[in-house]
Design a protein around this motif. Sequence first.
Motif, PDB file in Angstrom:
ATOM      1  N   VAL A 142      -2.452   9.105   1.848  1.00  0.00           N
ATOM      2  CA  VAL A 142      -3.797   8.645   2.211  1.00  0.00           C
ATOM      3  C   VAL A 142      -4.075   8.929   3.684  1.00  0.00           C
ATOM      4  N   GLY A 190      -5.742  -0.836  13.345  1.00  0.00           N
ATOM      5  CA  GLY A 190      -5.715   0.573  13.719  1.00  0.00           C
ATOM      6  C   GLY A 190      -6.785   1.390  13.026  1.00  0.00           C
ATOM      7  N   HIS A 191      -7.432   2.255  13.795  1.00  0.00           N
ATOM      8  CA  HIS A 191      -8.384   3.212  13.224  1.00  0.00           C
ATOM      9  C   HIS A 191      -8.002   4.594  13.700  1.00  0.00           C
ATOM     10  N   MET A 192      -8.351   5.566  12.890  1.00  0.00           N
ATOM     11  CA  MET A 192      -7.944   6.927  13.193  1.00  0.00           C
ATOM     12  C   MET A 192      -8.961   7.674  14.048  1.00  0.00           C
ATOM     13  N   GLY A 193     -10.141   7.142  14.076  1.00  0.00           N
ATOM     14  CA  GLY A 193     -11.232   7.870  14.714  1.00  0.00           C
ATOM     15  C   GLY A 193     -10.900   8.360  16.120  1.00  0.00           C
ATOM     16  N   ASN A 243      -7.959  12.205  -2.525  1.00  0.00           N
ATOM     17  CA  ASN A 243      -8.429  11.484  -1.351  1.00  0.00           C
ATOM     18  C   ASN A 243      -8.911  12.408  -0.229  1.00  0.00           C
ATOM     19  N   GLY A 244      -8.382  13.609  -0.242  1.00  0.00           N
ATOM     20  CA  GLY A 244      -8.696  14.504   0.875  1.00  0.00           C
ATOM     21  C   GLY A 244      -9.916  15.374   0.684  1.00  0.00           C
ATOM     22  N   ILE A 261      -7.149  11.139   4.959  1.00  0.00           N
ATOM     23  CA  ILE A 261      -8.246  10.605   5.779  1.00  0.00           C
ATOM     24  C   ILE A 261      -8.290  11.320   7.135  1.00  0.00           C
ATOM     25  N   GLN A 286      -9.787  14.669   6.733  1.00  0.00           N
ATOM     26  CA  GLN A 286     -11.240  14.621   6.524  1.00  0.00           C
ATOM     27  C   GLN A 286     -11.972  14.307   7.822  1.00  0.00           C
ATOM     28  N   LEU A 287     -11.406  13.346   8.541  1.00  0.00           N
ATOM     29  CA  LEU A 287     -12.065  12.973   9.807  1.00  0.00           C
ATOM     30  C   LEU A 287     -12.048  14.157  10.779  1.00  0.00           C
ATOM     31  N   VAL A 310       0.804  -1.220   0.000  1.00  0.00           N
ATOM     32  CA  VAL A 310       0.000   0.000   0.000  1.00  0.00           C
ATOM     33  C   VAL A 310       0.843   1.280   0.000  1.00  0.00           C
ATOM     34  N   ARG A 313      -3.183   3.329  10.585  1.00  0.00           N
ATOM     35  CA  ARG A 313      -4.368   2.907   9.867  1.00  0.00           C
ATOM     36  C   ARG A 313      -4.110   1.524   9.266  1.00  0.00           C
TER      37      ARG A 313
END
Lengths: 381, 573
Positions: A242, A218-221, A274-275, A246, A249-250, A55, A214
């Motif tokens: 990316v 893993g999550h960014m929230g 992506n943004g 992300i 955006q979050l 990735v 991520r």
Amino acid sequence: MSPRESPRPATSKRSPLLTLPFRFLAAAACCAAALLSPSCSRETKLAYSCELSGVHSDTGVAGRNAALLAVEMLRERGERISIEARDDGGDPARAAEVDTALAGQGRRLVIGHTRSFVTAGSMAAAGAETYLLLSPYSNGAAVVGRDDFLFCLLPPARAQAEALADRARELGYGRAAVAYDETNLAYSEGFAKDFAARFEAKGGRVAASVMFQRGNDGHMGDKVALVAASRPETVLIVGSVVDTAIFSQLLRSSGFAGQFFGSDAAMEPGLARNGGAAVQGMIFAHIFDPRKPRPAAKAFAARFSERFNQEPSLAAYLGAEAVFILAEVAAKDDSPAAVKSGLLAGGFEGLIGPLRFDASGDAVRHYELFELRGEAFEALP
Amino acid sequence: MSKTRSLRVYLFGAFLSAVLLPYLVLGVVGFSAVKTIAGRQGEEKLDIIVHSLAGRAMAFLEENATALRAAGQSLDSGAVEAAKLPVFLGRLLENYPVFETIMVLDGKGLVEAISPEDPDFVGIDFSRQEFYRGTRERFEVAFSDTFLSLRTGHSVVSLTARAGSRSVVGILDLEKLSSFLVGVTLGKEGSASIVDSVGTVIADRDRELVLQRSIFRFPGLLEKAATGELVSGVYAAEGKPHRATALRMPFTGWTVALYQPLAEANALSTAMLTGFIGAMTLAIAVFVAILLLARRRILLPLERLSAEAARISAGDYSGQGGPEAAVSDMDFTEIEALKRAFAETRMAVGAREAAMLAAEDRLRESLTQKDVLLREIHHRVKNNLQIISSILSLQADALRGDPAEASFLECQGRVQAMAAVHERLYQSEDLSRVSVREYFETLLDAAFMQGAELAPGARRELAVDDSTLDLDRAVPCGLIVAEALSNSMKHAFPNGREGTISVRFARVGGRFELSVRDDGAGPGSGFTERRPSSLGLHLIDALSRQLRAEARVGAAEGGGFEVSLAFAATVGE
């Protein structure tokens, strides 16, 4: 090839008939030199070792394509040079193995790696008896400032971080937050700390500093929530294209309306796609303005577009520049020690701009500020 | 004049025209035909495979596009409640696992739902993504360029189906495409690739090439295929020529390409060429063997026969090293018969020549005996004539002072002249002819010896060529000269007068011309040629007739006396 010259020879208006005798003499001189000097007939063997799969391979693949094209252009000009590309898998241990294997095959000038922590894994094995590493992309704190066989085309990330911090303060932001990529701490951690130190040194305050990851589990929230909770006026995100997109955006969706700053690792065309609207206006620091290319860069870009049907990214320019510089320095002697001396001794025009290395092998170049507007990075005054 | 041809040349020509040339022509024609047919079949095979692969890839896209379109229609019809959207997408993903991600974007391009579920993406703005703005539409679905998957790192392409104001986006994993190529066999080193619009390999049997998004090895082929036509040709990669075929797929910008190292692609024709060269080598080897055999069994025996003929010509009939020495059981019957006939001929000729030589020896011996006998006869004749001459001399001495003395002496001179002929004959090699010069010298010697007192002032001059005379004409000729000399010595130089007596004899054309002349007193006024006054002149006249000539006797031009005549050089003329 010397970056002082255009990578594609300028079109001559002289008659081919007039230049024929000179070409003949030049060819004869080259043949004579080849006979007299064993080094003239020697092939310069380069290696390109970066993350080519997975990735995070966009940068490595773009650089590889550019490096291959650069070698192709040099060969078209009659230079005896070859390059072999290998995938380091984004793994420091594998990178060291790959580079050592390439050196064993006589390719002792290695262009690599994409991310600083991978470069750090290989640079320990670099040396006069093994190989010399020229990294087009790595400039994290973990890989700069040392007298070794690693050279970096980008100036240390610290200068970039400080330029961004200075700009944030100039814009009047007093409260900042920093989010950085946990998977590449060799780059991101130093970047974040240098930004924070400079920002605070200039009178600001860093209210939050978080690592994010991520993918996998893993999550960014939750990280985004932490940053948002610190109520920053500005946020620095140090991560890939990316991740930066992300995270931005979050954070925007959580109500953040302040200024974003980003690292050069995210300064790629994919950021705008992506943004979305969230990344518009994000500020970066970089050494190269692709909208004002030098003639050499312009010619290379034309050739790249012709070959790959797309504009070269910053990573592509850097990949090609690494080839041109090594080809110039290693023309007479491609041993790591000789190339190290050559790199330290000379100043280079470079494909994207003037370049010289300090005693640690780090590029001495000037960072300029850019802002994302639409899909372009426009230079700021 | 008859023309001869070398047997070697004939054999070589026969082989060349009957074996080698037809073989060569047939081989070249056959090779060209096979190469053409194989090449055409190879190209046809590649064409079929390329079209088949392009068709499968298009079917693959169409199948998944149809699924997305159907999903979009379901959403648009309101059949799916908002709360059940994740479940709906999850089921869709289960049914179409080639999608890496399926998501629904709202009218602003924000992610409404995503599967597999990822809270980080919900609400994310993808309005700037190409798949949201996609311009390439097919099967009522918009297609993007290929890009890197953020989840798998694979090459992916997005398909976007409209669902009213919303969109259903599927990220299609192109890993599946590589499975289409697994069954494609192009020798050991040949392969097939699907390449995207920027030259990145998105499908290949070599998975590493795909994972590393390698650049396609033949950029020139892609450039040529951009026209949309099926293209093929020879392209180099890593210095190795390949036969490559490519077809640009419609609307995707992808290219299906097949390539195979040229050496492998031409394996059949190469094998045939190798076989042909091998067969030619074998044919030449057989020909050389036949030539060697022919040389040993035909040419060498013939050469030996030729050498034997030369030896026979040189008189060697021993037969050593002759053709029969090389006779073996392996000889051709005809050659052996020829050898035997030649040996028999040699023996017959040898025997005949031996007999002839013996006869010749006998003849030579007989001739020698006759020669000796003839010489003896001439010797005896000469001796007898000498005796007669001596008798006449004695008789003359007895008549000294008598008028008859001179007659005796003249007669003696004539006999000596005749004896001189026989003396010359038995001393010469040829017993039938006498050298005129030597004979006349003898006569002059005798004349000047006898007439020394009468003409002390006389000198002599002899001019005679290399002619010879047979006995029948030498004697009368000699007698004429002797008479003429005697006459000149007696009358030409009286009282010590000085002068010269010249004797000339030469062959002029077919006649001998003889003259004896002096520059002395000349004939008296009463001399008449038609009525000779002396015996000597009578004799000259008679002897001339014997020679069938007419002598001219009389005053010489310029003074003196001359006897001259001419007679045929050859008897019978």
